[in-house]
Design an enzyme around this catalytic site. Sequence first.
Site, PDB file in Angstrom:
ATOM      1  N   ILE A  25       0.785  -1.203   0.043  1.00  0.00           N
ATOM      2  CA  ILE A  25      -0.059   0.171   0.057  1.00  0.00           C
ATOM      3  C   ILE A  25       1.011   1.229  -0.073  1.00  0.00           C
ATOM      4  CG2 ILE A  25      -1.588   1.284   1.320  1.00  0.00           C
ATOM      5  CD1 ILE A  25      -2.616  -1.553   2.406  1.00  0.00           C
ATOM      6  N   ASP A  77      15.124   3.146   9.200  1.00  0.00           N
ATOM      7  CA  ASP A  77      14.515   1.999  10.050  1.00  0.00           C
ATOM      8  C   ASP A  77      13.590   2.877  11.087  1.00  0.00           C
ATOM      9  OD1 ASP A  77      13.870   0.249  11.841  1.00  0.00           O
ATOM     10  OD2 ASP A  77      15.583  -0.713  11.835  1.00  0.00           O
ATOM     11  N   SER A 103      -6.921   0.155  10.074  1.00  0.00           N
ATOM     12  CA  SER A 103      -7.915  -0.976   9.480  1.00  0.00           C
ATOM     13  C   SER A 103      -9.007  -0.964  10.447  1.00  0.00           C
ATOM     14  CB  SER A 103      -6.825  -2.287   9.214  1.00  0.00           C
ATOM     15  OG  SER A 103      -6.804  -3.029  10.462  1.00  0.00           O
ATOM     16  N   TYR A 142      -2.154  -6.865  16.964  1.00  0.00           N
ATOM     17  CA  TYR A 142      -2.517  -6.365  15.898  1.00  0.00           C
ATOM     18  C   TYR A 142      -3.759  -5.349  16.252  1.00  0.00           C
ATOM     19  CZ  TYR A 142      -4.499  -5.372  11.343  1.00  0.00           C
ATOM     20  OH  TYR A 142      -5.018  -4.981  10.096  1.00  0.00           O
ATOM     21  N   LYS A 178      -3.885  -1.039  15.969  1.00  0.00           N
ATOM     22  CA  LYS A 178      -4.777  -0.155  14.977  1.00  0.00           C
ATOM     23  C   LYS A 178      -5.781   0.646  15.680  1.00  0.00           C
ATOM     24  CE  LYS A 178      -2.930  -1.950  11.238  1.00  0.00           C
ATOM     25  NZ  LYS A 178      -2.001  -1.027  10.668  1.00  0.00           N
TER      26      LYS A 178
END
Length: 321
Positions: free
Chosen positions: A19, A70, A159, A171, A175
């Site tokens: 993306i 990084d 998301s 996760y 988010k």
Amino acid sequence: MNRALSGKVAIVTGASRGIGKGIALQLAEAGARVYITGRTLLPNGRGTSLTDCVEEIKQRGGRAIPVQCDHEKDDEVKDLFARVSTEQNGRLDILVNNAYSAAPADIDHVEKPKRFWDQPLEMWNQTNSVGMRGVYICAVYAARLMVPARKGLIVNISSEGGLTYGLNPCYCVGKAAVDRIASDCAHELRERNVAFLSLWPGATRTELWMEWAENCQTKTSLQTTERDRYVLNSESPEFSGKGIVHLASDPDIMRKSGRIFTTGDLADEYGFKDIDGRSPPDYVRRARDRLSLTGHTTLAAWVPSFVKIPGWMLSAYYHIW
């Protein structure tokens, strides 16, 4: 929208593939001068690199500057923004926080699911040191350039995991935090005329996703039929970029600040399609697409495409108060 961003300066983090690369391609094609970041300049074993992205942008008539960075290393992030400030006379118009280091681990988790107590503790850092902490640090440095100019747009790539369970708790917590960073920072930036929002892409044909889909053997977490439905009805990596080009060109962008948008929301509002001419499903907000995803195809056929599920209803459905 051709060259609508001419003269604008943008940073897209994590743009060597997926993306991030798609967003960089679209911003540069629209005329922006785009700084793109990644941990390495050259291919790292998966056949993608910042130099490949730069070359593709050149072929489209755009300009990109690759920066090895990084996003787990604060000094390298600080140097990135210092370089942009020096080379662009303090100007930064757009920041897209896309860098995320746990995508391969997330795909492994889909293939071989583990409960959070069976996962190594390192999973938290792998998921959130770049994907959450890195987002905040980039936002701080971007704001220091945008606030004096009293203009700018910051977009966090997030998301539906910020609203409901998906993949694993690390996760989802990450988010949710990314969405909250956008919302709370937008509150403080509003009087400085700097917009900050979250964007939720749908299922996207990234290199990693397509590689997994082609080799997928699982019959558990993601059934084969469901996998195929996603592959056939997914977004290109550039669909998010098209949305961000429109956001950055919107004279009333401040009314969107602090909010969450799906790529489908933006496509519906601004009237654009994907690079293949299709309108990808919005499985989060569009009622017809959500019904279709859950197997209610006959009912879905009767629901008009403009019928959307309000954000408050999604929140009420997924949360226990």
